[in-house]
Scaffold this motif. Sequence first.
Motif, PDB file in Angstrom:
ATOM      1  N   PRO A  89       5.925 -10.507 -81.233  1.00 41.26           N
ATOM      2  CA  PRO A  89       5.548 -10.185 -82.605  1.00 41.26           C
ATOM      3  C   PRO A  89       4.627 -11.165 -83.141  1.00 41.26           C
ATOM      4  CG  PRO A  89       7.662 -11.038 -82.470  1.00 41.26           C
ATOM      5  CD  PRO A  89       7.121 -11.235 -81.001  1.00 41.26           C
ATOM      6  N   PHE A  90       4.171 -12.128 -82.690  1.00 41.55           N
ATOM      7  CA  PHE A  90       3.504 -13.522 -83.120  1.00 41.55           C
ATOM      8  C   PHE A  90       2.126 -13.283 -83.335  1.00 41.55           C
ATOM      9  CE2 PHE A  90       7.118 -15.365 -80.801  1.00 41.55           C
ATOM     10  CZ  PHE A  90       7.993 -15.086 -81.740  1.00 41.55           C
ATOM     11  N   ASN A  91       1.540 -13.848 -84.396  1.00 42.99           N
ATOM     12  CA  ASN A  91       0.145 -13.542 -85.142  1.00 42.99           C
ATOM     13  C   ASN A  91      -0.738 -14.570 -84.240  1.00 42.99           C
ATOM     14  OD1 ASN A  91      -1.439 -11.831 -86.655  1.00 42.99           O
ATOM     15  ND2 ASN A  91      -1.733 -13.649 -87.923  1.00 42.99           N
ATOM     16  N   ASN A  92      -0.522 -14.560 -82.928  1.00 40.73           N
ATOM     17  CA  ASN A  92      -1.478 -15.541 -82.309  1.00 40.73           C
ATOM     18  C   ASN A  92      -3.096 -15.069 -81.565  1.00 40.73           C
ATOM     19  OD1 ASN A  92       0.616 -17.704 -81.893  1.00 40.73           O
ATOM     20  ND2 ASN A  92       1.641 -16.404 -80.315  1.00 40.73           N
ATOM     21  N   ARG A 114       6.027 -13.608 -70.405  1.00 45.00           N
ATOM     22  CA  ARG A 114       5.578 -12.985 -71.381  1.00 45.00           C
ATOM     23  C   ARG A 114       4.528 -13.375 -72.346  1.00 45.00           C
ATOM     24  NH1 ARG A 114      11.734 -13.231 -74.159  1.00 45.00           N
ATOM     25  NH2 ARG A 114      12.812 -12.081 -72.358  1.00 45.00           N
ATOM     26  N   ASP A 115       3.916 -14.570 -72.175  1.00 42.58           N
ATOM     27  CA  ASP A 115       2.920 -15.347 -72.943  1.00 42.58           C
ATOM     28  C   ASP A 115       1.475 -15.002 -72.016  1.00 42.58           C
ATOM     29  OD1 ASP A 115       1.126 -16.565 -74.403  1.00 42.58           O
ATOM     30  OD2 ASP A 115       2.780 -18.176 -75.063  1.00 42.58           O
ATOM     31  N   MET A 160      -4.040 -12.809 -79.048  1.00 41.13           N
ATOM     32  CA  MET A 160      -3.388 -13.394 -78.000  1.00 41.13           C
ATOM     33  C   MET A 160      -1.704 -13.343 -77.982  1.00 41.13           C
ATOM     34  SD  MET A 160      -3.898 -14.453 -74.714  1.00 41.13           S
ATOM     35  CE  MET A 160      -5.732 -14.156 -75.044  1.00 41.13           C
ATOM     36  N   TRP A 161      -1.179 -12.413 -78.524  1.00 46.27           N
ATOM     37  CA  TRP A 161       0.232 -12.333 -78.825  1.00 46.27           C
ATOM     38  C   TRP A 161       1.003 -11.665 -77.833  1.00 46.27           C
ATOM     39  CZ3 TRP A 161      -2.581 -10.046 -83.204  1.00 46.27           C
ATOM     40  CH2 TRP A 161      -3.139  -8.643 -83.219  1.00 46.27           C
ATOM     41  N   ARG A 180      -5.079 -21.746 -79.219  1.00 43.06           N
ATOM     42  CA  ARG A 180      -4.642 -20.639 -79.475  1.00 43.06           C
ATOM     43  C   ARG A 180      -3.478 -21.359 -80.565  1.00 43.06           C
ATOM     44  NH1 ARG A 180      -0.365 -17.229 -77.296  1.00 43.06           N
ATOM     45  NH2 ARG A 180       1.011 -18.976 -76.915  1.00 43.06           N
ATOM     46  N   ASP A 181      -3.632 -20.226 -81.796  1.00 46.51           N
ATOM     47  CA  ASP A 181      -2.686 -20.642 -82.880  1.00 46.51           C
ATOM     48  C   ASP A 181      -2.491 -19.247 -83.534  1.00 46.51           C
ATOM     49  OD1 ASP A 181      -0.943 -22.081 -84.732  1.00 46.51           O
ATOM     50  OD2 ASP A 181      -2.296 -23.682 -84.060  1.00 46.51           O
TER      51      ASP A 181
END
Length: 217
Positions: free
Chosen positions: A197-200, A24-25, A192-193, A139-140
């Motif tokens: 749902p994350f704000n990466n 998924r990532d 890069m999400w 990546r953050d």
Amino acid sequence: MTNDVPALFDSRFLRGYARAKLARDPVYAAVAERLPADLPLLDIGCGVGLLALSLRQRGFTAPILGVDHDAKKIGAAMKAAENAIRDARFIAGDAREPIAFQGSVALLDVLHYFSDEEQLRLLRNAAACVAPGGVVIIRDAIRDGSWRYRATYIEETFARSIGWLRGERLNFPTRDSILSTFEGFRCEVVPMWGRTPFNNYLFVFYASAASSGMTNR
């Protein structure tokens, strides 16, 4: 090494975790696409070694040094890599301290566990480790008030509450706080999400003797 990276882990939980992350990532493919093939990699906050294992599966053969403060995760990384990949070391250490290294650097999902001052130290240490032609890949999740940011904060709070993540605090960086450290690097910033749902976001800083300053593309 086996093409089934999750199978390298000896616990059902880690096999499931690795399988879900790799499926998924998008960050693992993104890092592999941007790393210079001939420079070693320093993976700060390496966790259980997923980046190193994924890179080897994708054909990256340069030496890899993984550093993480969680000795239990370092142990899992060492065990997974044993007899599976060559030229990869994993050590327990404090990412805030300078590391004698020259090559490329990865900091994936690391900065938000540190204070503003500590984040600056981490970023400066990373920049100091980059060899000519190398890259720093970060990546953050970014603190911007969006719904993705709020979702990320909730998820990270839960992960800390169950002990999977051992960071001392949650302090997500801003876009500007990351960019301002890398004067003279060419910079790429992309969402890069993936399927989360994350704000990466992915920040890639390219070191080059011809660079005259930092530009975004």
